[in-house]
Structure formats: structure tokens, C-alpha cells
Design a protein around this motif. Structure first.
Motif, PDB file in Angstrom:
ATOM      1  N   GLN A 292      -3.638   4.282   9.137  1.00  0.00           N
ATOM      2  CA  GLN A 292      -4.759   3.874  10.332  1.00  0.00           C
ATOM      3  C   GLN A 292      -5.572   2.637  10.057  1.00  0.00           C
ATOM      4  O   GLN A 292      -5.659   1.652  10.591  1.00  0.00           O
ATOM      5  N   LYS A 293      -6.073   2.689   8.907  1.00  0.00           N
ATOM      6  CA  LYS A 293      -6.960   1.458   7.985  1.00  0.00           C
ATOM      7  C   LYS A 293      -6.218   0.287   8.068  1.00  0.00           C
ATOM      8  O   LYS A 293      -6.547  -0.690   8.667  1.00  0.00           O
ATOM      9  N   TYR A 294      -5.058   0.194   7.484  1.00  0.00           N
ATOM     10  CA  TYR A 294      -4.075  -0.891   7.253  1.00  0.00           C
ATOM     11  C   TYR A 294      -3.179  -1.152   8.519  1.00  0.00           C
ATOM     12  O   TYR A 294      -2.338  -2.057   8.381  1.00  0.00           O
TER      13      TYR A 294
ATOM     14  N   GLU B  82     -11.864  -5.950  12.619  1.00  0.00           N
ATOM     15  CA  GLU B  82     -11.767  -4.612  11.804  1.00  0.00           C
ATOM     16  C   GLU B  82     -13.189  -3.829  11.677  1.00  0.00           C
ATOM     17  O   GLU B  82     -13.290  -2.756  11.529  1.00  0.00           O
TER      18      GLU B  82
ATOM     19  N   HIS C 156      -7.033  -7.449   1.888  1.00  0.00           N
ATOM     20  CA  HIS C 156      -6.865  -7.039   3.442  1.00  0.00           C
ATOM     21  C   HIS C 156      -7.951  -7.115   4.158  1.00  0.00           C
ATOM     22  O   HIS C 156      -8.948  -6.788   3.815  1.00  0.00           O
TER      23      HIS C 156
ATOM     24  N   GLU D  57     -14.399  -3.269   5.330  1.00  0.00           N
ATOM     25  CA  GLU D  57     -15.313  -2.458   4.703  1.00  0.00           C
ATOM     26  C   GLU D  57     -16.248  -2.924   3.459  1.00  0.00           C
ATOM     27  O   GLU D  57     -17.405  -2.087   3.664  1.00  0.00           O
TER      28      GLU D  57
ATOM     29  N   ILE E 277       0.779  -1.324  -0.058  1.00  0.00           N
ATOM     30  CA  ILE E 277       0.105   0.019  -0.273  1.00  0.00           C
ATOM     31  C   ILE E 277       0.953   1.213  -0.002  1.00  0.00           C
ATOM     32  O   ILE E 277       1.695   1.276   0.756  1.00  0.00           O
TER      33      ILE E 277
ATOM     34  N   ALA F  31      -8.891  -5.228   6.400  1.00  0.00           N
ATOM     35  CA  ALA F  31      -9.587  -3.813   6.651  1.00  0.00           C
ATOM     36  C   ALA F  31     -10.631  -3.620   5.532  1.00  0.00           C
ATOM     37  O   ALA F  31     -11.660  -3.272   5.627  1.00  0.00           O
ATOM     38  N   ASP F  32     -10.201  -3.991   4.344  1.00  0.00           N
ATOM     39  CA  ASP F  32     -10.952  -3.838   3.018  1.00  0.00           C
ATOM     40  C   ASP F  32     -12.086  -5.072   3.105  1.00  0.00           C
ATOM     41  O   ASP F  32     -13.297  -4.769   2.794  1.00  0.00           O
TER      42      ASP F  32
ATOM     43  N   ASP G 269      -5.970   4.447  17.393  1.00  0.00           N
ATOM     44  CA  ASP G 269      -7.409   4.324  17.110  1.00  0.00           C
ATOM     45  C   ASP G 269      -7.954   4.952  18.679  1.00  0.00           C
ATOM     46  O   ASP G 269      -9.118   5.795  18.785  1.00  0.00           O
TER      47      ASP G 269
END
Lengths: 454, 454
Positions: free
Chosen positions: A224-226, B68, B34, B40, A208, B36-37, B251
Motif C-alpha cells: 500500500q505504501k509503495y 503521498e 521513495h 513519512e 522492496i 512514500a518514505d 486507499d
């Protein structure tokens, strides 16, 4: 507790040494501390003393402390410090920190330091100085460890052993023969893998990355997301330009949220240009003048309605204007805050309409309760026609609250669509328009209500 | 651009697969993404579909995706998911993430899962479940690599090679024979050092650590100040209990600033309990009722003054009440925001009085400009005695602005001294009291001014 007592003792010791101008002894006491602690102790001193202490400090500790200082304190210090001292300190720093410091230095000092640094360092910093401060390239560090994909794990470990750098390494980046980024490997995996394997076969290929012109807020959202420790910056040909580490990202998050916080209140970041109170006042004024004009328009409105209502009825109705205006403002700002924050964290994206509807529903419940309380209170406050005033106040307040909630939720969304920063524009827009609309609603109902008596 | 187009295509592909209940194929498509994906993509689906997809997903990917997810989405999903599926997913997670998930699960499911996990995992999670959510122990991970100080660098590297864990390691913690933390070493230094050296002689002995009950905001401030990748948690005997990694700290920072943001506006974190709009409304109401009572008191005040002034003069003066109240509120909230944020980031500590003085000076400049504009506008808006009204409006506005700025800056400081959360209490207190004080000042000047005519 014990630790904080020791800290206080150290502080007062240093203050007394400063009085005797014994900078050498101060430097000795500071040398073993963490640079962040040195910076914290320096912050309380005046810039002449700071400069004298930095002169005595070891260049590594001094450079790190300088880069840990708040930019506000640093700007004053940079006025005091001589160029060759500055060169000595900056030389020890990675290019991104050196750039931050030099961008705040007076131009003549900056040029002198850039002249005295090695051609390589100087070129790197000059390159970084060109970039936007809040883009990926403005916070990236061009120093990193990248290796060809044909190297073995053993070769990389050897290279790591020989590497001379103060900067922490979490990922080793892997590039092809054109210096294009093709993967990365963590130190943990390097230790785990067999020494003889080529890194190309064990690296992680899902990298990424960001572009040099990516906004720093977007970079922070990705990190933050990954859950990344560092994110590489590549140009549009895929060539590796630098990396941004997670500690810099934490600073970005703190900075961006603080900015949002203040913009919404029409105040300013308290550590930005606040040494000059005059400048802060000047920067706050536009917001306030907009709000002032809005409330003056509200006053003019009332004059207009006073003619329509006649002096007697005007006197009866007008005390409640402050209730309508205040509650509309509060509820407008609440739904505005919710949407502004949701847009900034990425929690609200496509479903803006859904969010507006939600805010209006919440306002309906809140509005019913508040309108009832206000209507009952109006019965007691009002001199003439308490029942009539009570109904007008209750109904108007309910309408004002619903409109305020919708406008508060819509304003940031509309600003975003128009390409205006929602945080900066929404606050004043919402409060001003609600003052005016609230007053108009209230007096319109007041005039209509008179038909019931006449 | 290209990437976001591919993302959109994937999304619509998944939506169509959901319609056909082809969860197996969805799981195949998701597996390589991933976590996180995956989270989402799952967020947009309803919880029945989410549960069906998780059943088909590989346990590792599914567990990570579950951890996540936003806690809001997760709570609904946990209603749908069967206990043995949940066990399968939770088993793959580190104890801190597993605890977060189980703390949101319905009690019977939680007990069933804890029963089915290995005794060691189950004990760890049960221990963590006891802790306060926003303390260091609430966010720490008990899994970490700690080694005796007599080990050599080579021994540690061997241990790292054999270590089975998905959790990233940045620091190896070094403990004495009593399991007390005595130092740490980074992976980078481990690679650099000679294999035969005992770690005790090469480790970093200045460990920054926290206690299990340290507030998470304080943990975040330490990590940020010292640029740490992880911070160890030790009990009061110095024994190592766990570690908190920087991704969890990010976070925390996001969560704490978002909370501050909303509290100041009397709104609520938009993702907390907001599925129920009724509950959000109920939580916002106390703030609003305080503000409402304040503005109703302002209305009652005006009735009192209308008697003193007489209907004619009251009609002349009263339209400007909205200007005084609005501007006082705006300026009060500006200085309040500045101090609240400064207290939260630690930028304002001992020098609160200095900050109050600064805010009052800024208000003086702002006040002069606003008072002049309002006075000039009053000349045109006012029907009778424009000059008199203009003077009263100008002087009162200036006084109200100064008082608002001081109160706005003092309120959070006083709240902090009293042990009340400054962010939650300051906003309503400031707006309400300024409404009342502003109106009192204005009408007092109005009454006094009548002596000049009579």
C-alpha cells in the motif's frame, strides 16, 4: 440496470436447469463468464449441484471458479467432489491458489490429489502447505519470471513471448548467478528500452521485498505504501522464493480489517465457521461471560452500597446507575476504537501518550455537555432531594467519562506492549472495568453527598 | 532490523539538519528515497520546515512526496507553501493527484496555480474538481493510453516506446472511431502477440467499466471481484473518460473500512479533522446525546417502576438493571456488527431474514448460558427472596438477549431499506432501544413475580 436484469435472468435460467439436472447445459452457459461470476452463481446452489456442474465445466474455468469461491462454500463442495475431478481442476491453478484449496480438502482427498499431480507441482504445493496461512509465504505464488542480470532486454522479451502461464506478469525479477534477487524491471520499461541493453544496466535496483515469515498485514502495508503491483519474497540469503500480487493483498486488507471489526465487538468474522451456529455461539461466549461477570460484580457492588446508603437513599440514587454505566461504556469504546484502528493502520506508533491526551481532552468537552444534560434531567426524574441527586449524577458522569476515555485509549496500547492482540482484548476489558469503576465513583459521591443533608 | 536502524539514523540526522536550517542538505539526502518514505520523514516536521525542504527538492520527488502526505499534514503545509512553488510541484503530477492536492489548498492559491499551469492541465484539473470526491470520477486519472482498434500490435508498441509518462500502464484501452471503449489489451499480451496483427482481433472485448458517478465503494468491489489492475471510466455514451488504478482502490478500501469502523462506534475517523479536538468532540456529541437521552429514559423508567414495586422490592431488584442493560447492549452490537459488515462487503444481500434468524439462534445458545450464570450469581447477591430474584433475572436476561440480537440484526437492514447509512445509524439506535426495552422487560417480570409471594 440492463446488466443486472440480464444477470437475474441468467440466475433464474440456471435455477430451472438445476431442477432438471441439466448440468451440461449449465456448464455451456457458464463457460464464457468471468470466473468470479461463475463462483457467484455457484454460491447459491447446493454443493451436490456445484460438484455436478464443475464436472461438466472446462478444467480452466472450473479451476478458476473453485478458487474464487468463498472458503465457507468451498469446504462443503470439497466434501462432494471426487478426487480425480479435484485433480483435474487443481492442475490448472497456480500453486498458491491450489494450496488454498487443498488446505481445505479432507485429508484423504488432499493426499490423493497430491499423488496424482506432477512431481514438480506436488512438491511446490507441499512446500506451501507447510507455511503459516497468514505469513508472506502463505499467500505467495512460487511461479514468477526471473532472469539472469546478464540477459538483454531483447532476450527477456523473447522469453516473455514463449512463456506459458495464465498468471499476469507486471515485473520481471532479475537475479544474480546465485539466484539472489538484485533488481526488477516493469513490462512498460522493457518495451521502452533498447533491445540490446543488458537488463542489469536498466533495471530498478531498489527492490522492496519481504521474508517468507513476514506477517501478511505487514506485507499489505508495504504494498500500500509503495503502490506496488507485486512484491517479491526472498529467503534470508536473498534468494527469490516467490511473489505476492496486489489482488491477493486486497483480499488480505479486506480480511484483516473485517477481523479487527469483529474482534472489537467480540463477535466473529461472519464467514468463518459460521455454518455452525453452535460454534459461533461458543466462540462468542468467553467475551460475553467476561462482560457478564463484570456487570454482576457491578450488581454486587450496588448491594454493598445499598447497605451504606440505606434503602431510602439507595432508591433515589440507583436509577442513574444505568446512565453512568452506559455513557462510560460508549465513550470508552470510542477512544478504544480510535486507538485500535490507529495502531492497525500504523497511523499511531510512537505517539501513544499524545493520543491518550487527545482523547481525554475530547472527553472533557463531551463530558461537560453530557454531565450538564444529565444533571438537568436528574432534577426532573428524581423524587427526593433533586438538587443533590442532580449534582451527584453530573459530577460522577463527568468523572466516569474522563476515566473511560483514558482507559479506552490506554487499554489497546497496554495490550500491544504486553504482546496481546489489542483488538481482541480491549473491547471486553474496557466495558467491564468501566461498569465497575463508574458505579464505584457514583455511589462514593452519593455517600459523600449525604453529609450535606445530615 | 538493520534497515530500521538505518531509518532511525536518517531520521535523527534530518532532525539535526532541520535545527540548523540546512534544507539544501536535507533535500540532497532525501532525493534518492521513495516518495512514500520522503513523505513519512516530512510528516514528523512542522509545516514551515516541510515547505522549506520542498523548495529545495527536485520537482518530481517533491511533487510525489506531496501527493503521498496524509491530507491532514498536507492541509497545514499548503498554508505555508508559496503559489509558484506549488505550481512547480503540481506540474509534475498526474491530474488526479494534482486535483486531490489543489482541492485542499486555500482558494486564492488554488486559482493562482490553475492560472499558471498549461491550459490543458488546468482544464483537466478544473473538470476533476467538479466531481464528487467519493465517486469514480473523483478518483480517476484522465491520463491513459487509448488506441484505435485498427492499429496493429506493432504500432501500439511503438507508441508505448515514445510515450512520455510517469504513470504506470497495465492495460492499453482500445476505442472505436467515436472514442467509445471497445476493448483492452494487457502489456503482457502485447509482447506475446504478433506485431502485424490489428489490436481489434487480439484484444479482450469483455471490458468491465464504471460510470463517472459510480460510488467509489462499488468501484472497489468490482476491482476486488475481478482482480483488476485498473478499471476504465466511461460516460453514458461509452466514451472513455479516464481510468482508476488498483493502488487508488487500495486507499479507497482502507478509507471506507476505517470509516465504517468508526461510525459503528460513533467515533470519527481519527485522521479527519482531528487536529481540532473541539470539532471531533462536537461531531461525536450527537451520537452520545442520543445514547444519553436513552439511558436517562431508562432512569425515568426505573423511577416509574419503583412506585409500582415499592421501595423494599425495588431495592432488591434494581442492582441487576446494569446486568440486563450491559448484556443486551453487548449482544445487540455483536449481531449489528455482523450484519453491517456483511452488507458492506456484499456478503449479505438478499438473505437478510436468514441472517437475522441465524443471529437469533446464536443468541438463544448464548442466552441460555448467560441467563444460567446470572441466575446463580443472583442467588448469592440478592438479600431478600434470592430464589425469586434469581428467576426474574435469568428469565429477563434471556428475553433481553433474544430481543437485542434480533434488533441488532434488523436495525442495519431496516436502515438500508430506508436509505439511511446503516453504519452510522445502527450503533446508537441499538444500544439506546435495548437499554429501554431491557429495563421494561425486567421490571415487568419483577412486578409479575410479586404475585407469587403475596
Amino acid at each position: 440496470m440492463n446488466q443486472s436484469r440480464r444477470w437475474k435472468m441468467l440466475k433464474s435460467k440456471i435455477e430451472s436447469l438445476v431442477k432438471n439436472h441439466d448440468y451440461k447445459l449449465i456448464a455451456e452457459k457458464l463457460t464464457l463468464l468471468h470466473p468470479a461470476d461463475i463462483a457467484e452463481l455457484l454460491e447459491d446452489l447446493d454443493s451436490k449441484d456445484q460438484a455436478a456442474i464443475l464436472r461438466e465445466l472446462d478444467a480452466n474455468a472450473g479451476g478458476d471458479a473453485l478458487s474464487e469461491l468463498d472458503s465457507e462454500d468451498r469446504e462443503e463442495l470439497l466434501e462432494e467432489i471426487e478426487p480425480d475431478q479435484l485433480t483435474r481442476l487443481v492442475r490448472t491453478l497456480p500453486a498458491d491458489d491450489a494450496t488454498d484449496i487443498l488446505s481445505e480438502a479432507p485429508d484423504d482427498k488432499k493426499d490423493k490429489v497430491l499423488n496424482d499431480l506432477s512431481p514438480k507441482d506436488s512438491a511446490e504445493i507441499k512446500e506451501l502447505l507447510k507455511y503459516e496461512e497468514d505469513s508472506a509465504s502463505g499467500i505467495m505464488d512460487p511461479e514468477l519470471l526471473s532472469v539472469p542480470e546478464i540477459w538483454t532486454v531483447g532476450q527477456i522479451l523473447e522469453a516473455l513471448k514463449k512463456l506459458e502461464t495464465d498468471e499476469p506478469i507486471y515485473y520481471v525479477y532479475v537475479v544474480d548467478y546465485m539466484n539472489r534477487l538484485v533488481g526488477f524491471i516493469t513490462l512498460q520499461d522493457l518495451i521502452k528500452e533498447d533491445d540490446s541493453r543488458p537488463v542489469g544496466s536498466v533495471m530498478n535496483k531498489h527492490v522492496i521485498s519481504v521474508q517468507p515469515d513476514t506477517d501478511q498485514e505487514e506485507v499489505a502495508q508495504l504494498v500500500q505504501k509503495y503502490d506496488l503491483m507485486a512484491i517479491p519474497v526472498i529467503d534470508k540469503n536473498g534468494k527469490l522464493k516467490g511473489r505476492i500480487t496486489v489482488d491477493d493483498i486486497i483480499d488480505v486488507i479486506e480480511q484483516e480489517t473485517t477481523e479487527d471489526f469483529f474482534r472489537l465487538a467480540g463477535a466473529l468474522r461472519w464467514d468463518e465457521d459460521t455454518r455452525s451456529m453452535f460454534r459461533t455461539a461458543m466462540q462468542r461466549l468467553p467475551w460475553l461471560i467476561v462482560a457478564l461477570i463484570g456487570s454482576l460484580a457491578g450488581a454486587a457492588f450496588q448491594r454493598f452500597y445499598s447497605g451504606k446508603l440505606g434503602a431510602d437513599y439507595f432508591t433515589v440514587f440507583v436509577p442513574f446507575v444505568v446512565v453512568i454505566a452506559a455513557m462510560g461504556g460508549n465513550i470508552g469504546i470510542q477512544s478504544c476504537t480510535t486507538v485500535v484502528r490507529g495502531l492497525a493502520t500504523g497511523d499511531i506508533n510512537e505517539n501513544i501518550i499524545e493520543e491518550v491526551v487527545k482523547q481525554v481532552w475530547i472527553a472533557t468537552i463531551v463530558g461537560i455537555v453530557c454531565a450538564l444534560i444529565a444533571a438537568i434531567a436528574a432534577l426532573f426524574i428524581s423524587k427526593f432531594n433533586p438538587l443533590l441527586v442532580s449534582c451527584v449524577v453530573g459530577i460522577s458522569l463527568f468523572c466516569a467519562i474522563l476515566i473511560a476515555a483514558s482507559m479506552g485509549a490506554l487499554a489497546p496500547a497496554i495490550c500491544k506492549k504486553l504482546g496481546i492482540d489489542p483488538t481482541a482484548a480491549s473491547g471486553p476489558f474496557v466495558t467491564v472495568s468501566i461498569d465497575i469503576i463508574g458505579i464505584a465513583i457514583y455511589f462514593t459521591f452519593a455517600i459523600l453527598s449525604l453529609n450535606f443533608i445530615k
